[in-house]
Design a protein around this motif. Sequence first.
Motif, PDB file in Angstrom:
ATOM      1  N   PRO A   1     -21.224 -14.421  -1.272  1.00  0.00           N
ATOM      2  CA  PRO A   1     -20.047 -13.840  -0.776  1.00  0.00           C
ATOM      3  C   PRO A   1     -18.892 -14.139  -1.481  1.00  0.00           C
ATOM      4  CG  PRO A   1     -20.628 -14.482   1.255  1.00  0.00           C
ATOM      5  CD  PRO A   1     -21.190 -15.295   0.549  1.00  0.00           C
ATOM      6  N   THR A   2     -18.236 -12.487  -2.308  1.00  0.00           N
ATOM      7  CA  THR A   2     -16.958 -12.709  -2.465  1.00  0.00           C
ATOM      8  C   THR A   2     -16.438 -13.446  -2.421  1.00  0.00           C
ATOM      9  OG1 THR A   2     -17.430 -10.399  -2.494  1.00  0.00           O
ATOM     10  CG2 THR A   2     -16.248 -11.221  -4.200  1.00  0.00           C
ATOM     11  N   ILE A   3     -15.531 -14.055  -1.333  1.00  0.00           N
ATOM     12  CA  ILE A   3     -15.144 -15.008  -0.870  1.00  0.00           C
ATOM     13  C   ILE A   3     -15.120 -16.262  -1.679  1.00  0.00           C
ATOM     14  CG2 ILE A   3     -14.340 -16.101   1.390  1.00  0.00           C
ATOM     15  CD1 ILE A   3     -12.507 -13.357   0.151  1.00  0.00           C
ATOM     16  N   VAL A   4     -16.626 -16.677  -1.536  1.00  0.00           N
ATOM     17  CA  VAL A   4     -17.194 -18.132  -1.331  1.00  0.00           C
ATOM     18  C   VAL A   4     -17.100 -18.125  -3.581  1.00  0.00           C
ATOM     19  CG1 VAL A   4     -18.983 -19.385  -1.971  1.00  0.00           C
ATOM     20  CG2 VAL A   4     -18.217 -18.278   0.145  1.00  0.00           C
TER      21      VAL A   4
ATOM     22  N   VAL B   1     -16.504   2.382  -8.428  1.00  0.00           N
ATOM     23  CA  VAL B   1     -15.842   2.606  -7.184  1.00  0.00           C
ATOM     24  C   VAL B   1     -15.380   1.331  -6.879  1.00  0.00           C
ATOM     25  CG1 VAL B   1     -16.001   3.727  -4.757  1.00  0.00           C
ATOM     26  CG2 VAL B   1     -17.212   5.357  -6.784  1.00  0.00           C
ATOM     27  N   GLU B   2     -16.785   0.364  -6.259  1.00  0.00           N
ATOM     28  CA  GLU B   2     -16.403  -1.128  -5.983  1.00  0.00           C
ATOM     29  C   GLU B   2     -15.130  -1.628  -6.988  1.00  0.00           C
ATOM     30  OE1 GLU B   2     -20.520  -1.535  -3.862  1.00  0.00           O
ATOM     31  OE2 GLU B   2     -19.647  -3.122  -6.050  1.00  0.00           O
ATOM     32  N   ALA B   3     -15.573  -1.185  -8.308  1.00  0.00           N
ATOM     33  CA  ALA B   3     -14.857  -2.162  -9.272  1.00  0.00           C
ATOM     34  C   ALA B   3     -12.903  -1.815  -8.934  1.00  0.00           C
ATOM     35  CB  ALA B   3     -15.340  -1.770 -10.696  1.00  0.00           C
ATOM     36  N   PHE B   4     -13.642  -0.336  -8.971  1.00  0.00           N
ATOM     37  CA  PHE B   4     -11.651   0.541  -8.948  1.00  0.00           C
ATOM     38  C   PHE B   4     -11.317  -0.324  -8.139  1.00  0.00           C
ATOM     39  CE2 PHE B   4      -8.246   3.817  -8.818  1.00  0.00           C
ATOM     40  CZ  PHE B   4      -7.724   4.072  -9.643  1.00  0.00           C
ATOM     41  N   ARG B   5     -11.464  -0.512  -6.706  1.00  0.00           N
ATOM     42  CA  ARG B   5     -10.559  -0.943  -5.630  1.00  0.00           C
ATOM     43  C   ARG B   5     -11.585  -2.514  -5.694  1.00  0.00           C
ATOM     44  NH1 ARG B   5     -13.771   2.164  -1.320  1.00  0.00           N
ATOM     45  NH2 ARG B   5     -15.237   0.786  -2.161  1.00  0.00           N
ATOM     46  N   VAL B   6     -11.158  -2.847  -6.176  1.00  0.00           N
ATOM     47  CA  VAL B   6     -11.528  -4.346  -6.650  1.00  0.00           C
ATOM     48  C   VAL B   6     -10.023  -5.676  -5.677  1.00  0.00           C
ATOM     49  CG1 VAL B   6     -10.067  -4.868  -8.469  1.00  0.00           C
ATOM     50  CG2 VAL B   6     -11.990  -6.378  -7.739  1.00  0.00           C
ATOM     51  N   PHE B   7     -10.605  -5.812  -4.925  1.00  0.00           N
ATOM     52  CA  PHE B   7      -9.152  -6.311  -3.884  1.00  0.00           C
ATOM     53  C   PHE B   7      -9.495  -8.026  -3.552  1.00  0.00           C
ATOM     54  CE2 PHE B   7      -7.687  -8.418  -0.357  1.00  0.00           C
ATOM     55  CZ  PHE B   7      -5.967  -7.965  -1.010  1.00  0.00           C
ATOM     56  N   ASP B   8     -10.646  -8.236  -3.304  1.00  0.00           N
ATOM     57  CA  ASP B   8     -10.430 -10.078  -2.736  1.00  0.00           C
ATOM     58  C   ASP B   8     -10.791 -10.615  -3.530  1.00  0.00           C
ATOM     59  OD1 ASP B   8     -13.419  -9.040  -3.521  1.00  0.00           O
ATOM     60  OD2 ASP B   8     -13.931  -8.829  -1.522  1.00  0.00           O
ATOM     61  N   ILE B   9     -11.539 -10.593  -5.328  1.00  0.00           N
ATOM     62  CA  ILE B   9     -11.669 -11.810  -5.929  1.00  0.00           C
ATOM     63  C   ILE B   9     -10.101 -12.014  -6.567  1.00  0.00           C
ATOM     64  CG2 ILE B   9     -12.381 -10.035  -7.887  1.00  0.00           C
ATOM     65  CD1 ILE B   9     -14.672 -12.721  -8.079  1.00  0.00           C
ATOM     66  N   VAL B  10      -9.873 -10.962  -6.715  1.00  0.00           N
ATOM     67  CA  VAL B  10      -8.355 -10.855  -7.459  1.00  0.00           C
ATOM     68  C   VAL B  10      -7.480 -11.953  -6.414  1.00  0.00           C
ATOM     69  CG1 VAL B  10      -6.078  -9.369  -7.854  1.00  0.00           C
ATOM     70  CG2 VAL B  10      -8.095  -8.795  -8.441  1.00  0.00           C
ATOM     71  N   TYR B  11      -7.782 -11.483  -5.352  1.00  0.00           N
ATOM     72  CA  TYR B  11      -6.600 -12.262  -4.155  1.00  0.00           C
ATOM     73  C   TYR B  11      -6.935 -13.646  -3.783  1.00  0.00           C
ATOM     74  CZ  TYR B  11      -4.238 -13.088   0.133  1.00  0.00           C
ATOM     75  OH  TYR B  11      -3.896 -12.996   1.359  1.00  0.00           O
ATOM     76  N   ILE B  12      -7.966 -13.815  -4.580  1.00  0.00           N
ATOM     77  CA  ILE B  12      -8.475 -15.536  -3.903  1.00  0.00           C
ATOM     78  C   ILE B  12      -7.399 -16.156  -6.023  1.00  0.00           C
ATOM     79  CG2 ILE B  12     -10.513 -16.691  -4.252  1.00  0.00           C
ATOM     80  CD1 ILE B  12      -9.735 -16.004  -1.595  1.00  0.00           C
ATOM     81  N   ILE B  13      -8.203 -16.080  -6.253  1.00  0.00           N
ATOM     82  CA  ILE B  13      -8.113 -16.048  -7.779  1.00  0.00           C
ATOM     83  C   ILE B  13      -6.652 -16.086  -8.555  1.00  0.00           C
ATOM     84  CG2 ILE B  13      -9.375 -16.581 -10.206  1.00  0.00           C
ATOM     85  CD1 ILE B  13     -11.336 -15.941  -9.909  1.00  0.00           C
ATOM     86  N   THR B  14      -5.667 -15.799  -8.246  1.00  0.00           N
ATOM     87  CA  THR B  14      -4.797 -15.505  -9.178  1.00  0.00           C
ATOM     88  C   THR B  14      -3.950 -14.931  -8.052  1.00  0.00           C
ATOM     89  OG1 THR B  14      -5.289 -12.643  -9.199  1.00  0.00           O
ATOM     90  CG2 THR B  14      -5.791 -14.989 -11.035  1.00  0.00           C
TER      91      THR B  14
ATOM     92  N   VAL C   1     -10.807 -13.449 -14.330  1.00  0.00           N
ATOM     93  CA  VAL C   1     -11.433 -12.235 -13.370  1.00  0.00           C
ATOM     94  C   VAL C   1     -12.201 -11.976 -13.129  1.00  0.00           C
ATOM     95  CG1 VAL C   1     -10.795 -10.931 -11.608  1.00  0.00           C
ATOM     96  CG2 VAL C   1      -8.837 -12.894 -11.983  1.00  0.00           C
ATOM     97  N   ILE C   2     -12.505 -11.117 -14.696  1.00  0.00           N
ATOM     98  CA  ILE C   2     -13.826  -9.908 -14.385  1.00  0.00           C
ATOM     99  C   ILE C   2     -15.002 -10.716 -14.980  1.00  0.00           C
ATOM    100  CG2 ILE C   2     -14.566  -8.633 -16.383  1.00  0.00           C
ATOM    101  CD1 ILE C   2     -11.870  -6.861 -17.358  1.00  0.00           C
TER     102      ILE C   2
ATOM    103  N   ALA D   1       0.234  -9.717 -14.072  1.00  0.00           N
ATOM    104  CA  ALA D   1      -1.338  -9.542 -14.725  1.00  0.00           C
ATOM    105  C   ALA D   1      -2.215  -9.225 -14.279  1.00  0.00           C
ATOM    106  CB  ALA D   1      -1.313 -10.588 -15.754  1.00  0.00           C
ATOM    107  N   THR D   2      -2.889  -9.457 -12.925  1.00  0.00           N
ATOM    108  CA  THR D   2      -3.726  -9.304 -12.789  1.00  0.00           C
ATOM    109  C   THR D   2      -3.579  -8.709 -11.230  1.00  0.00           C
ATOM    110  OG1 THR D   2      -3.911 -10.960 -11.300  1.00  0.00           O
ATOM    111  CG2 THR D   2      -5.527 -11.316 -13.748  1.00  0.00           C
ATOM    112  N   MET D   3      -2.506  -7.701 -11.143  1.00  0.00           N
ATOM    113  CA  MET D   3      -2.231  -6.984  -9.996  1.00  0.00           C
ATOM    114  C   MET D   3      -3.168  -6.086 -10.398  1.00  0.00           C
ATOM    115  SD  MET D   3       1.121  -5.783  -7.232  1.00  0.00           S
ATOM    116  CE  MET D   3       1.598  -5.003  -9.135  1.00  0.00           C
ATOM    117  N   THR D   4      -3.747  -5.377  -9.396  1.00  0.00           N
ATOM    118  CA  THR D   4      -4.772  -4.045  -9.231  1.00  0.00           C
ATOM    119  C   THR D   4      -4.224  -3.031  -8.322  1.00  0.00           C
ATOM    120  OG1 THR D   4      -6.505  -5.204  -7.513  1.00  0.00           O
ATOM    121  CG2 THR D   4      -6.600  -5.076 -10.375  1.00  0.00           C
ATOM    122  N   ILE D   5      -4.852  -1.959  -8.249  1.00  0.00           N
ATOM    123  CA  ILE D   5      -4.482  -1.413  -7.576  1.00  0.00           C
ATOM    124  C   ILE D   5      -4.126  -1.407  -6.119  1.00  0.00           C
ATOM    125  CG2 ILE D   5      -6.203   1.100  -7.681  1.00  0.00           C
ATOM    126  CD1 ILE D   5      -2.404   1.967  -7.982  1.00  0.00           C
ATOM    127  N   THR D   6      -5.358  -1.783  -5.830  1.00  0.00           N
ATOM    128  CA  THR D   6      -5.431  -2.472  -3.756  1.00  0.00           C
ATOM    129  C   THR D   6      -4.489  -3.098  -4.306  1.00  0.00           C
ATOM    130  OG1 THR D   6      -7.480  -2.615  -4.927  1.00  0.00           O
ATOM    131  CG2 THR D   6      -8.517  -1.546  -3.286  1.00  0.00           C
TER     132      THR D   6
END
Lengths: 438, 300
Positions: free
Chosen positions: B120-123, B229-242, B166-167, B249-254
Motif C-alpha cells: 500500500p502507498t501509505i506503507v 493522471v495518478e501522478a498529477f493527483r499524488v497526495f498520500d506519499i507526499v503527506y507521509i514523507i514530507t 519523493v519521486i 518544496a514538495t507541496m503538490t496541487i492535491t
Amino acid sequence: MRTFQRTALLMVAVLLVISVVGCQSTSETQAPAGEKAIVRVLTMDQAAMSVDQMNEVATEFMAANPDITIEMTYVPYEQVHDKFVTGAATTPPAYDVVMTDVVWYDEFIKKGYLTDITDKATQEMKDDIFPTAWNVVTRNGKSYGMPWLLDTKYLFYNTDLLQQAGFTNPPKTWEELLTMAQAMKDQGLVEYPIVWSWAQAEAAICDFTALLYGNGGTFLDESGQPAFNNEQGVAVLEWMKSTIDNGLSNPASAQYLEGDVLNTFAQGKAAFALNWLFMYDVANFDTENSQVTGKVGITNIPVFESIGGNPPSASVDGSSGFSITATSPNVEAAWKYVTFLTSLDTQMKYSSNQLPIWATAYEGENLDTLKAASRSNPVTVPAFADQFQYAVLRPNIAYYQEGSTALQLALQEALTGQKTPQEALDAAAAKWAELAAQ
Amino acid sequence: MKSQLTMRQKDQRLAWFLIAPSLVIILGVTLYPILNTLYLSFFEAPAGINLPKTFVGLENYRGLLTDPTFWATIGRTLYFTIVSVGLELILGLAIAQLIQSHPPGWRFLRVSLIIPWAIPTIVNGAMWRWIYSADFGALNGLLQELGIITRYQVWLVKPASAMNLVILADLWHVLPFAALIFQAALAALPEELDEAAKVDGANAWKRFWYIRLPQLRLAILVVLIVRTVEAFRVFDIVYIITRGGPAFATMTITYLTYLETFAYGKLGTGAALSFLISLFTLLMAVIYIRFLYRPQEQSE
C-alpha cells in the motif's frame, strides 16, 4: 416485455429513492432512551496522557456508566484538527468529543462546532480549576469545553553531558547555552548538542514562541497587527539559522516533530532539547525507550541576554480542553465522560505525563499525594510551578490555522536558506495582515 | 430482416435494463459529486455548522489563477509528473525488454516485480521515510558504507533534493505497473516481424526501436494516461514523507487542495481547485489519445 421493463425500472428507482431517504432519516434520529449511548472521542497520541492511560480512563468510565460506550480514536496531533473538521460536516458528526488545542478555539467557536457548557459547569469546577485553565476554553465569558491539559515547554538537558563538559548548572540564557553547546561539540561529546522540533508544523511555532518572547518580541502589536517581523523577531530567526549553520543545532531539526526530539534526546544524541512535560517520564525512566535514564534534567527555558532577565524565562502555552461537538446526539453522555476525564481524581491518578488543572491539587494534603502519584511527579510538579507562569499564549485569532501555516513556511524558508529571515517574516506578516482584513 | 432488427433492438433494451442499476449508481457517485463540486466552486463556503454560503461567481477561480502559490504548486506538480512518468516509461520498457529476453531467473524477476506494487502507498511512504531518516536511515548507512558520504545527511530538509527523493519513493512503488504492462504487450507481439528484420541484418536496438516500439503504442498510451493522471493527483506519499515541506518544496496541487479544504475550511476554494485538477487531467488524457491512439490498429 416493454411494460415489464418499465415496471422493473420504476421499482429500481423507487428502491433507490427509499434507500437514500432511509439513510437520512435514521442518521438524524437521536439514540432512543434505554439504549446504550455511544460517545466517540477524537484525541491525539502525542504529548500529555498516554494512549494506555486514556484507554484505562475510558474503561473505568464505562464500568461506572454501563449505559454509555466510549469509542476512542487516536491520531497524531497534526491530524486532529483536520479530522475533526471533516467529521463535523455530517449529521450526526463523526466525533462527539474532541481534544481541542488552545489555538483552535477561536476558529471552532466561530464555525459553530462546539457546545457551550458554561451552564453545565458546577460552581466547584469554576472555583477550583485554575483561571488560566478556564481561559483556554473560554471566549467572551462563555466556555466551550472542559479544560484538560495545562502544558508548557521546558528545557531538558542531559546532566551527564553537562558534567563531562565541566558545567554544574543548566544555562539561564541562550548565550550561555550556546557556550556550553560549543564546549561539548569541541570536546567531541556530542555531534549536535541541541535538537528542536522545527518541522513545517505547529511544533515549530511553539519553539519560535518561546524564543520570540525570550527576546522581547511579540506576535501582534497593541493594534492587533503582526509584529513578529520586527527587529526582535528577525534576530530570533537569524539566531535559529545560525545555530544550524555552525552545527550546534541538529540539522534534522528542520524536519523534526516533538516525538523525534524525544527520540534523539533519549538516544543521548543531544544535550539540550525543548519539549512538553511528557518527555520527562519517558526519557528519565523508560529503559526500553531511553538510553539516558537517570540523566535527564528539566528546567526553565532560557531567555536572551538582550532582555536583561525580564522575564527570566519564556515558554509557550500548549494547553488544551475537551469539547463536545454542537451537533452531537449524545451531549449529556459526552458531558459525563468529559467531566470524568477532567475530574480531580482522574487527573491526580494519571499525573505522570500531565499535571492537574485543579488548583486544589496543589494545596495541603493533595500536594503530598500528587507528588507521590508517579515516579516523575517529585520533579515535574515543582518544575511546572516554575515554568508555567512564563508560558505565552499564541494569538487567539480565528484565522490561526492559515496564519500559522504562513509562519511555518517563513521559518522553513529561512532555515533552508531560500529567503533571508527578514524577507521570510515580512511575507508571513503580510499574509497575516491580509487574513485579519478578511 | 425486420424480425432480426427487432431482436437486436430487444437485446439492446435488455442490455440497457440490465446495466441501468449500475449506471444509476455510477452516475450517483461520479456525476453528482462532480456537478456538486462545480456548483460549490462558485461560492464562498466556509466549513462549519449552519454557516451561510455566499455566491461569488468566478471569484474562487480568479483568486487561484492570479495566486503565485497556485502556479508554483502547478509547476512542482508538473515536475513530479513529468519526471516520474518519464522514468517509469524508460525504466519500465527496459525492465520489460529484459524479462522478455528471458535471462536466467526471469520468472523470479517477474514475480518479485509485483512486490513493491502490492505494498500500500501509505506503507511504502512510511518505509521510505525511515530509509531517508537522518539518524537511522538505510540510505545514509548504505552511502557511508560505500564511502560516498563521510557523515549522515539530512536528506529531507534540502528543498532541492526533497522532491526528487519523493519521486524516487513513488517510482519504486509504481514502476512494476508499467513494466508488467509493457512486458505483457511485448510477449503478445508476433515474432515473425522480428525474425524477418533479423534476417535483413537489423541489430537488436534497431529491431526494438523500429519494430517493437511502434507496436507498443497502445500499451504506452495506457501507461501514460493512467500514470499521468495518478501522478498529477499524488497526495498520500507526499503527506507521509514530507507533509509538503521543507518550505512547501514538495507541496503538490492535491496537497494544496487538502490544506485549503480541510485545514483552512475554505470549501469553495477547495472545490474550485478540485475542479481545475479534473479539467487538467481530462485535458492530458485528450492530448495523449489525440497523439497516440490510431483507430486502424484495432481493425488490423
